[in-house]
Design a protein around this motif. Structure first.
Motif, short mmCIF file in Angstrom:
data_model
loop_
_atom_site.label_atom_id
_atom_site.label_comp_id
_atom_site.label_asym_id
_atom_site.label_seq_id
_atom_site.Cartn_x
_atom_site.Cartn_y
_atom_site.Cartn_z
N ARG A 150 8.39 35.93 27.88
CA ARG A 150 9.32 34.79 28.00
C ARG A 150 10.60 35.25 28.67
N HIS A 151 11.09 34.42 29.60
CA HIS A 151 12.39 34.62 30.21
C HIS A 151 13.13 33.29 30.13
N GLY A 152 14.18 33.25 29.31
CA GLY A 152 14.87 31.99 29.08
C GLY A 152 13.93 30.99 28.44
N ASN A 153 13.76 29.85 29.08
CA ASN A 153 12.83 28.83 28.57
C ASN A 153 11.52 28.81 29.34
N GLN A 154 11.26 29.85 30.12
CA GLN A 154 10.05 29.92 30.92
C GLN A 154 9.11 31.00 30.38
N ALA A 155 7.82 30.74 30.49
CA ALA A 155 6.80 31.74 30.18
C ALA A 155 6.23 32.25 31.49
N TYR A 156 6.18 33.57 31.64
CA TYR A 156 5.66 34.19 32.85
C TYR A 156 4.44 35.05 32.51
N LEU A 157 3.62 35.25 33.51
CA LEU A 157 2.42 36.06 33.40
C LEU A 157 2.37 37.03 34.58
N ILE A 158 2.07 38.29 34.31
CA ILE A 158 1.71 39.24 35.37
C ILE A 158 0.24 39.56 35.19
N GLY A 159 -0.53 39.34 36.25
CA GLY A 159 -1.97 39.57 36.18
C GLY A 159 -2.56 39.66 37.57
N ARG A 160 -3.76 40.18 37.65
CA ARG A 160 -4.44 40.40 38.93
C ARG A 160 -4.80 39.08 39.61
N ARG A 161 -4.66 39.03 40.95
CA ARG A 161 -5.02 37.85 41.72
C ARG A 161 -6.19 38.18 42.65
N HIS A 162 -7.13 37.27 42.70
CA HIS A 162 -8.39 37.39 43.44
C HIS A 162 -8.22 36.68 44.77
N LEU A 163 -8.28 37.41 45.90
CA LEU A 163 -7.91 36.84 47.20
C LEU A 163 -9.09 36.18 47.91
N THR A 164 -9.66 35.16 47.29
CA THR A 164 -10.61 34.30 47.99
C THR A 164 -9.89 33.00 48.35
N GLU A 165 -10.63 32.10 48.98
CA GLU A 165 -10.02 30.85 49.43
C GLU A 165 -9.42 30.06 48.27
N ASP A 166 -10.13 30.02 47.15
CA ASP A 166 -9.60 29.27 46.00
C ASP A 166 -9.14 30.19 44.87
N GLY A 167 -9.48 31.47 44.93
CA GLY A 167 -9.06 32.40 43.89
C GLY A 167 -9.85 32.30 42.60
N LEU B 25 2.83 37.71 40.07
CA LEU B 25 3.63 37.06 39.04
C LEU B 25 3.29 35.57 39.05
N TRP B 26 3.07 35.02 37.85
CA TRP B 26 2.72 33.61 37.68
C TRP B 26 3.64 32.97 36.65
N ARG B 27 3.75 31.66 36.71
CA ARG B 27 4.51 30.91 35.71
C ARG B 27 3.54 30.08 34.87
N VAL B 28 3.70 30.12 33.55
CA VAL B 28 2.79 29.42 32.64
C VAL B 28 3.50 28.20 32.07
N ASP B 29 2.83 27.06 32.09
CA ASP B 29 3.34 25.83 31.48
C ASP B 29 2.66 25.67 30.13
N PRO B 30 3.38 25.91 29.02
CA PRO B 30 2.74 25.85 27.70
C PRO B 30 2.29 24.45 27.30
N LYS B 31 2.90 23.42 27.85
CA LYS B 31 2.50 22.05 27.49
C LYS B 31 1.27 21.62 28.29
N ALA B 32 1.31 21.82 29.60
CA ALA B 32 0.18 21.43 30.45
C ALA B 32 -0.95 22.44 30.40
N LEU B 33 -0.66 23.65 29.88
CA LEU B 33 -1.65 24.74 29.84
C LEU B 33 -2.17 25.05 31.25
N THR B 34 -1.21 25.20 32.15
CA THR B 34 -1.54 25.54 33.54
C THR B 34 -0.77 26.79 33.95
N VAL B 35 -1.23 27.40 35.04
CA VAL B 35 -0.61 28.61 35.58
C VAL B 35 -0.30 28.38 37.05
N GLU B 36 0.92 28.70 37.46
CA GLU B 36 1.35 28.51 38.84
C GLU B 36 1.74 29.86 39.44
#
Length: 416
Positions: free
Chosen positions: A299-316, A347-358
């Protein structure tokens, strides 16, 4: 001695990894990205005001700055950092390559300035050693790590181990903890209590067995006695999810991101969950098609962040299998498709309400990469250690990177 209320002795019997390496050529996804992540990047950090950014990267190991007791091999990965008594402690694995080896060494060094390093210990048990995890609780520094097997082509039974720091270069003798097969994944301190989330992988990831991993959650006030966080027991999920990272939001709510590589009724990829502070057992979860390997949530401030591996295909997306196939065939197809494709640590941003990752940004990494650890580093900044392949080709496949040299680097991550 560590005590807890659950133990088990189930673990995986591995499908040969080299067989998967032979399969791992030529498969990729094809649908558009769904979270803002590009197929590829220029490996540049955003620099506009108010955006996340990172400093220049610096290689930490291999390096001549390391104490003479540290003997680097070709691979450097599986790491952790923590601050203890005004020093930064750094644990890392070095081995002939990414795969299991009896030659594996787990080193611990420390520094006051990241320039001069002091040798703090070395662990070698004639088996593979991974997943170092530090815990500072009270006036003690505890190191947990996983002892696995020796066969390059199979996962073998393992156990979590623990050693307690005594003085420079001195630790208590390592001891087994938590019961057979349990792997501590992430530890978070909150209000003086240690929260530890880990998993028991029952042989499903690289086998034809049903997905039956157990994600379990414990807490401790002293680092010795661990009890379930919730009254319903330690197990929070059963299925394909293994590595699960978590953070507490400012209001005490919980957010988690777990890797679902083995697959289950929710599919393959990841499982993102949220629970309110007043009912931490009531996990509300959503399955996602991307797989954020070696997840670190913070957590940073009011944001949740994720560090994780990214798969470099067209859609990931991780799941590239035929839905009409059985679970075993889907699992093998996904593994084969995944191993040959280029990767980034992101680095990704996590939305705890929508349960999505950006997606937010990529670090300049390639090949075998992404097992990050961070500590606060001043206002809106974090010191990050991670590993990556040593290569001039940003798009080498993951399996190629696993067989080549890797280094551990440091960077300072700045967040808005």
């Amino acid at each position: 001695m560590v005590h807890w209320s659950y133990s088990g002795d189930r673990w995986w019997q591995g499908l040969p990894i080299l067989f998967l390496m032979m399969l791992a050529f030529g498969c990729a996804g094809s649908s558009p990205a769904d979270d803002g992540a590009p197929k590829n990047t220029d490996d540049t950090s955003p620099s506009m005001p108010g955006m996340a950014s990172y400093s220049d990267l610096k290689t930490v190991v291999p390096s001549s700055a390391m104490p003479t007791e540290v003997k680097s091999m070709m691979a450097h990965n599986n790491l952790d950092i923590i601050r203890f008594k005004e020093r930064l402690f750094f644990a890392f694995r070095t081995a002939p390559d990414h795969f299991a080896s009896p030659k594996t060494m787990l080193y611990v060094v420390s520094t006051a300035d990241e320039e001069t390093w002091r040798f703090e210990g070395a662990f070698n048990e004639g088996r593979d050693l991974r997943e170092p995890r530090f815990l500072v609780i009270g006036d003690r520094l505890i190191l947990f790590y996983a002892r696995l097997g020796v066969e390059r082509t199979a996962f073998e039974p393992g156990v979590a181990r623990r050693a307690i720091y005594q003085a420079p270069g001195q630790w208590t003798p390592s001891e087994d903890v938590f019961g057979g097969g349990f792997i501590p994944w992430r530890i978070v301190m909150k209000d003086g209590t240690a929260y530890l989330m880990g998993y028991i992988e029952n042989g499903s990831i690289y086998s034809g067995k049903e997905s039956n991993s157990l994600v379990q959650w414990f807490k401790s006030d002293d680092g010795d006695v661990w009890t379930p966080v919730t009254p319903n027991g330690p197990t929070m999920m059963v299925g394909g999810v293994s590595e699960t990272a978590f953070a507490f939001m400012a209001n005490g709510d919980l957010v988690t991101v777990g890797r679902n590589e083995a697959g289950d009724k929710g599919g393959f990829g990841s499982r993102i969950c949220h629970a309110p502070a007043d009912d931490l057992y009531a996990w509300r979860c959503k399955d996602a098609p991307k797989k954020y390997d070696s997840p670190l949530v913070f957590r940073h401030g009011n944001q949740a962040y994720l560090i994780g591996r990214r798969h470099l295909t067209e859609d990931g997306h991780y799941d590239q299998s035929d839905a009409d196939d059985d679970l075993v065939a889907q699992r093998l197809s996904n593994l084969a498709a995944y191993w040959n494709v280029a990767k980034r640590c992101a680095l990704w941003r996590v939305d705890p309400k929508a349960l999505t990752v950006e997606w937010v940004l990529d670090f300049p990494t390639a090949g075998d990469t992404c097992f990050a650890s961070i500590v606060p580093h001043g206002a809106n900044q974090y010191l990050m250690y991670d590993y990556r392949s040593v290569t001039d080709d940003p798009d080498i496949g993951w399996v190629i990177g696993q067989r080549g040299p890797t280094e551990i680097y440091r960077a300072v991550l700045s967040l808005p």
